[in-house]
Design a protein around this motif. Structure first.
Motif, mmCIF file in Angstrom:
data_model
loop_
_atom_site.group_PDB
_atom_site.id
_atom_site.type_symbol
_atom_site.label_atom_id
_atom_site.label_comp_id
_atom_site.label_asym_id
_atom_site.label_seq_id
_atom_site.Cartn_x
_atom_site.Cartn_y
_atom_site.Cartn_z
ATOM 1 N N ASP A 193 0.827 -1.210 0.000
ATOM 2 C CA ASP A 193 0.000 0.000 0.000
ATOM 3 C C ASP A 193 0.861 1.261 0.000
ATOM 4 N N SER A 194 2.015 1.191 0.639
ATOM 5 C CA SER A 194 2.866 2.375 0.779
ATOM 6 C C SER A 194 3.475 2.837 -0.540
ATOM 7 N N VAL A 195 3.492 1.979 -1.556
ATOM 8 C CA VAL A 195 4.102 2.346 -2.840
ATOM 9 C C VAL A 195 3.109 2.319 -3.985
ATOM 10 N N LYS A 196 1.898 1.888 -3.728
ATOM 11 C CA LYS A 196 0.898 1.756 -4.785
ATOM 12 C C LYS A 196 0.643 3.116 -5.434
ATOM 13 N N GLY A 197 0.657 3.124 -6.757
ATOM 14 C CA GLY A 197 0.453 4.366 -7.501
ATOM 15 C C GLY A 197 1.733 5.135 -7.762
ATOM 16 N N ARG A 198 2.826 4.747 -7.104
ATOM 17 C CA ARG A 198 4.115 5.445 -7.300
ATOM 18 C C ARG A 198 5.157 4.522 -7.927
ATOM 19 N N PHE A 199 5.099 3.225 -7.616
ATOM 20 C CA PHE A 199 6.065 2.259 -8.120
ATOM 21 C C PHE A 199 5.390 1.353 -9.150
ATOM 22 N N THR A 200 6.178 0.912 -10.129
ATOM 23 C CA THR A 200 5.679 -0.014 -11.149
ATOM 24 C C THR A 200 6.698 -1.111 -11.376
ATOM 25 N N ILE A 201 6.251 -2.345 -11.263
ATOM 26 C CA ILE A 201 7.116 -3.489 -11.521
ATOM 27 C C ILE A 201 6.815 -4.033 -12.913
ATOM 28 N N SER A 202 7.853 -4.435 -13.629
ATOM 29 C CA SER A 202 7.678 -4.989 -14.974
ATOM 30 C C SER A 202 8.825 -5.949 -15.237
ATOM 31 N N ARG A 203 8.691 -6.723 -16.308
ATOM 32 C CA ARG A 203 9.763 -7.651 -16.649
ATOM 33 C C ARG A 203 9.986 -7.730 -18.142
ATOM 34 N N ASP A 204 11.222 -7.991 -18.522
ATOM 35 C CA ASP A 204 11.607 -8.225 -19.908
ATOM 36 C C ASP A 204 12.353 -9.550 -19.910
ATOM 37 N N ASN A 205 11.638 -10.615 -20.217
ATOM 38 C CA ASN A 205 12.263 -11.935 -20.135
ATOM 39 C C ASN A 205 13.336 -12.138 -21.202
ATOM 40 N N ALA A 206 13.235 -11.408 -22.292
ATOM 41 C CA ALA A 206 14.281 -11.506 -23.323
ATOM 42 C C ALA A 206 15.618 -10.998 -22.790
ATOM 43 N N LYS A 207 15.557 -10.090 -21.806
ATOM 44 C CA LYS A 207 16.764 -9.550 -21.196
ATOM 45 C C LYS A 207 17.021 -10.145 -19.819
ATOM 46 N N ASN A 208 16.205 -11.116 -19.414
ATOM 47 C CA ASN A 208 16.354 -11.723 -18.082
ATOM 48 C C ASN A 208 16.381 -10.661 -16.982
ATOM 49 N N THR A 209 15.489 -9.686 -17.086
ATOM 50 C CA THR A 209 15.523 -8.564 -16.153
ATOM 51 C C THR A 209 14.120 -8.175 -15.699
ATOM 52 N N VAL A 210 14.024 -7.870 -14.429
ATOM 53 C CA VAL A 210 12.814 -7.291 -13.847
ATOM 54 C C VAL A 210 13.157 -5.882 -13.376
ATOM 55 N N TYR A 211 12.235 -4.968 -13.603
ATOM 56 C CA TYR A 211 12.465 -3.566 -13.267
ATOM 57 C C TYR A 211 11.511 -3.111 -12.170
ATOM 58 N N LEU A 212 11.966 -2.149 -11.396
ATOM 59 C CA LEU A 212 11.098 -1.473 -10.440
ATOM 60 C C LEU A 212 11.254 0.023 -10.701
ATOM 61 N N GLN A 213 10.264 0.598 -11.367
ATOM 62 C CA GLN A 213 10.246 2.026 -11.618
ATOM 63 C C GLN A 213 9.674 2.722 -10.400
ATOM 64 N N MET A 214 10.451 3.621 -9.823
ATOM 65 C CA MET A 214 10.038 4.296 -8.590
ATOM 66 C C MET A 214 9.915 5.788 -8.860
ATOM 67 N N ASP A 215 8.711 6.286 -8.793
ATOM 68 C CA ASP A 215 8.420 7.706 -9.027
ATOM 69 C C ASP A 215 7.916 8.367 -7.744
ATOM 70 N N SER A 216 7.937 9.681 -7.739
ATOM 71 C CA SER A 216 7.457 10.452 -6.579
ATOM 72 C C SER A 216 8.066 9.924 -5.284
ATOM 73 N N LEU A 217 9.355 9.741 -5.303
ATOM 74 C CA LEU A 217 10.043 9.150 -4.160
ATOM 75 C C LEU A 217 9.959 10.039 -2.936
ATOM 76 N N LYS A 218 9.893 9.393 -1.784
ATOM 77 C CA LYS A 218 9.801 10.069 -0.499
ATOM 78 C C LYS A 218 10.990 9.663 0.369
ATOM 79 N N PRO A 219 11.355 10.476 1.347
ATOM 80 C CA PRO A 219 12.463 10.091 2.242
ATOM 81 C C PRO A 219 12.234 8.743 2.916
ATOM 82 N N GLU A 220 10.990 8.401 3.182
ATOM 83 C CA GLU A 220 10.706 7.117 3.824
ATOM 84 C C GLU A 220 10.896 5.922 2.902
ATOM 85 N N ASP A 221 11.180 6.174 1.626
ATOM 86 C CA ASP A 221 11.517 5.077 0.707
ATOM 87 C C ASP A 221 12.995 4.697 0.812
ATOM 88 N N THR A 222 13.758 5.439 1.575
ATOM 89 C CA THR A 222 15.169 5.144 1.757
ATOM 90 C C THR A 222 15.346 3.773 2.400
#
Length: 124
Positions: free
Chosen positions: A62-91
């Protein structure tokens, strides 16, 4: 078995963005559900986001919903976590974890493989 390496952490001002990457080894990376967790010194590791092995299912704390997005590119064997509107409490140190044929799990104990972590620091 799979090995995981996180990257993309760093120092950013509040309101900024970062994209974390979780690179996996092996031909069967696409068979693994991936979770992101984070930990602050002195506190327990907490769930952030997860994506199923198929990429169809995702879920977020709940603390990251709407700000973070998880996705994957299996061709690159990689999962991403896009973090927007970051807050100090995300440290925290951010870890990715893998579990074979997982539909996306939120419990730390259900993941068999872990990366070494990457530090994210958000300044106010």
């Amino acid at each position: 078995q799979v090995q995981l390496v996180e990257s993309g952490g760093g120092l950013v001002q509040a309101g900024g963005s970062l994209r974390l990457s979780c690179a996996g080894s092996g031909r069967t990376f696409s068979n693994y559900g991936i979770g992101w967790f984070r930990q602050v010194p002195g506190k327990e590791r907490e769930f952030v986001a997860t994506i199923s092995w198929s990429g169809i299912r995702t879920s977020y704390a709940d603390s990251v919903k709407g700000r973070f997005t998880i996705s994957r590119d299996n061709a690159k064997n990689t999962v991403y976590l896009q973090m927007d509107s970051l807050k100090p409490e995300d440290t925290a140190v951010y870890y990715c974890a893998a579990d074979r044929y997982s539909s996306g799990k939120e419990l730390e104990s259900e993941y068999a493989y872990w990366g070494q972590g990457t530090q994210v620091t958000v300044s106010s």
